[in-house]
Design a protein around this motif. Structure first.
Motif, PDB file in Angstrom:
ATOM      1  N   TYR A   1       0.754  -1.260  -0.036  1.00 19.17           N
ATOM      2  CA  TYR A   1      -0.100   0.215  -0.091  1.00 19.17           C
ATOM      3  C   TYR A   1       1.051   1.354  -0.055  1.00 19.17           C
ATOM      4  O   TYR A   1       2.000   1.105   0.071  1.00 19.17           O
ATOM      5  CB  TYR A   1      -1.008  -0.242   1.229  1.00 19.17           C
TER       6      TYR A   1
ATOM      7  N   TRP B   1       3.662  -1.018   3.032  1.00 16.74           N
ATOM      8  CA  TRP B   1       3.277  -2.289   4.029  1.00 16.74           C
ATOM      9  C   TRP B   1       2.528  -3.072   2.883  1.00 16.74           C
ATOM     10  O   TRP B   1       1.424  -2.652   2.538  1.00 16.74           O
ATOM     11  CB  TRP B   1       2.694  -2.200   5.270  1.00 16.74           C
TER      12      TRP B   1
ATOM     13  N   SER C   1       0.066  -6.679   2.870  1.00 19.93           N
ATOM     14  CA  SER C   1      -0.548  -8.048   3.434  1.00 19.93           C
ATOM     15  C   SER C   1       0.264  -8.999   3.234  1.00 19.93           C
ATOM     16  O   SER C   1       0.673  -9.325   2.071  1.00 19.93           O
ATOM     17  CB  SER C   1      -1.958  -8.331   3.337  1.00 19.93           C
TER      18      SER C   1
ATOM     19  N   SER D   1      -0.557 -12.144   3.040  1.00 20.56           N
ATOM     20  CA  SER D   1      -1.342 -13.153   2.061  1.00 20.56           C
ATOM     21  C   SER D   1      -1.137 -12.516   0.514  1.00 20.56           C
ATOM     22  O   SER D   1      -1.181 -13.431  -0.383  1.00 20.56           O
ATOM     23  CB  SER D   1      -2.823 -13.308   2.237  1.00 20.56           C
TER      24      SER D   1
ATOM     25  N   LYS E   1       2.032  -8.269  13.056  1.00 15.30           N
ATOM     26  CA  LYS E   1       0.683  -8.760  13.324  1.00 15.30           C
ATOM     27  C   LYS E   1      -0.050  -7.599  13.794  1.00 15.30           C
ATOM     28  O   LYS E   1      -0.064  -7.339  14.800  1.00 15.30           O
ATOM     29  CB  LYS E   1       0.597 -10.007  14.140  1.00 15.30           C
TER      30      LYS E   1
ATOM     31  N   GLN F   1      -4.560  -9.618  10.833  1.00 16.71           N
ATOM     32  CA  GLN F   1      -3.925  -9.587   9.527  1.00 16.71           C
ATOM     33  C   GLN F   1      -1.916  -9.544   9.735  1.00 16.71           C
ATOM     34  O   GLN F   1      -1.755  -8.735  10.599  1.00 16.71           O
ATOM     35  CB  GLN F   1      -4.279  -8.791   8.582  1.00 16.71           C
ATOM     36  N   THR F   2      -1.444 -10.152   8.951  1.00 14.70           N
ATOM     37  CA  THR F   2       0.009  -9.940   9.038  1.00 14.70           C
ATOM     38  C   THR F   2       0.517  -9.194   7.799  1.00 14.70           C
ATOM     39  O   THR F   2       0.020  -9.411   6.809  1.00 14.70           O
ATOM     40  CB  THR F   2       0.686 -11.447   8.896  1.00 14.70           C
ATOM     41  N   TYR F   3       1.525  -8.318   8.433  1.00 17.92           N
ATOM     42  CA  TYR F   3       1.899  -7.361   7.168  1.00 17.92           C
ATOM     43  C   TYR F   3       3.412  -7.445   7.087  1.00 17.92           C
ATOM     44  O   TYR F   3       3.848  -7.754   8.076  1.00 17.92           O
ATOM     45  CB  TYR F   3       1.502  -5.993   7.530  1.00 17.92           C
TER      46      TYR F   3
ATOM     47  N   ILE G   1      -3.694   0.918   9.019  1.00 22.68           N
ATOM     48  CA  ILE G   1      -4.912   0.215   8.907  1.00 22.68           C
ATOM     49  C   ILE G   1      -6.008   0.978   9.177  1.00 22.68           C
ATOM     50  O   ILE G   1      -6.209   1.668   9.996  1.00 22.68           O
ATOM     51  CB  ILE G   1      -4.854  -0.967   9.759  1.00 22.68           C
TER      52      ILE G   1
END
Length: 263
Positions: A197, A201, A203, A205, A241, A246-248, A263
Motif C-alpha cells: 500500500y 506495507w 498484507s 497473503s 501482526k 492480519q499479518t503485514y 490500517i
C-alpha cells in the motif's frame, strides 16, 4: 504449494495427474493426491512406464489402491525413454478432449518443460512434483513446483513415511541458506513492492500470492511451513501482526515506509 485464492473454488476444478513412473517413487502418491486436493480433484490419474520392468514392481499395488490408470509403454530402442513421448501425447489429447482445468506432471525430467509451457500458454495451471535433482527449467516452468521430500509435512495423518533412500552426492544438491539465496530474496522483494500500500506495507497473503505468480515458490521447499516463516528467514523484511489479526510485511530497505501499517 501454499493455499492461495484459487483454493476457494477447488472442489469444482478438474486436474489431470500424469505420472512418469520411471522418475517418481510409488511411496509419494498418497501425499501427492492430498496436496492436489487443495486445488481440485484429480479425477484423471495416469501413470506411464513399462509395467513389466522390475523397477516398477512397487507401483503395481498402488495403481488399484489409488485408482490410477497404468499406461503401458514399451522401450522400442535400447537406452531411449519412450514414456516421455506417451505422456506428452496424452497430455495434448486431454487438453483438447477432456479439457481439464489444470494439469499435474510428476517427474524429475526436464524434457517435459516444453509441454508445461504449452499447457500454460493455453491458460492452464500446471503443478509439478519431482526430486531435488529436477533441473531448474522444468521447476521454473510450472505454476507451482513442490519437491517430493517436502511432502512429508503434507501427508495425511496416519500415512506411513516412505523409507529414506540412500543418498548420492550428485542427486541432491546442498540447499542454499535462505538468507543467502539472492534469487529468492529478489522475488520476495518484488512481491512486496507489487502488493504494498502507500504506507510501504503489504498484507502477507497478498505478498505470498504475488510471489507465487512470479515464480513456482513453495515455502516447504526451503524447509519452512509458510510464507510468513519464509519472509522472516530471509532477515530482510519487517513483519508485524496487526490488531485486526492480519499479518503485514515491509522491505527493510524501504526508508519511505511508515513505522507500522496504516490500517
Amino acid at each position: 504449494m501454499d493455499q492461495d485464492p484459487q483454493a476457494a473454488r477447488a472442489p469444482n476444478r478438474r486436474i489431470a495427474l500424469l505420472i512418469d513412473a520411471d522418475n517418481v517413487s510409488h511411496t509419494n502418491i498418497a501425499a501427492m493426491l492430498a496436496e492436489l486436493s487443495k486445488y481440485g480433484t484429480a479425477n484423471i490419474r495416469r501413470a506411464y512406464g513399462d509395467w513389466g520392468a522390475d523397477g516398477l514392481k512397487g507401483w503395481r499395488g498402488k495403481l488399484h489402491e489409488f485408482a490410477i490408470r497404468p499406461i503401458q509403454q514399451f522401450s522400442y530402442s535400447a537406452g531411449k525413454n519412450a514414456t516421455d513421448i506417451a505422456l506428452v501425447i496424452d497430455a495434448m489429447e486431454l487438453l483438447y478432449t477432456q479439457k481439464p482445468d489444470a494439469f499435474c506432471i510428476a517427474s524429475s525430467d526436464a524434457d517435459f518443460t516444453p509441454l508445461v509451457m504449452q499447457l500454460k500458454a493455453n491458460g492452464h495451471d500446471v503443478y509439478g512434483f519431482g526430486e531435488r535433482k529436477t533441473p531448474a527449467p522444468f521447476v521454473n516452468a510450472c505454476t507451482t513446483f513442490l519437491y517430493l521430500d517436502s511432502l512429508e509435512v503434507a501427508a495425511p495423518a496416519g500415512t506411513p513415511k516412505p523409507p529414506k533412500a540412500a543418498k548420492k552426492s550428485d542427486d541432491k544438491p546442498a540447499k542454499l541458506p535462505i538468507a543467502q539465496d539472492a534469487k529468492l530474496i529478489e522475488v520476495l522483494r518484488g512481491a512486496v513492492e507489487a502488493a504494498m500500500y502507500d504506507d510501504g506495507w503489504a498484507s502477507m497473503s497478498a505478498a505470498g500470492s504475488t510471489a507465487k505468480r512470479q515464480a513456482p515458490i513453495d515455502p516447504r521447499n526451503y524447509g519452512v511451513k509458510n510464507f510468513p516463516a519464509l519472509f522472516e528467514a530471509t532477515g530482510v523484511f519487517d513483519i508485524v501482526k496487526a490488531d485486526n489479526g492480519q499479518t503485514y510485511v515491509a522491505d527493510k530497505r524501504n526508508k519511505d515506509r511508515t513505522d507500522k501499517p496504516a490500517i
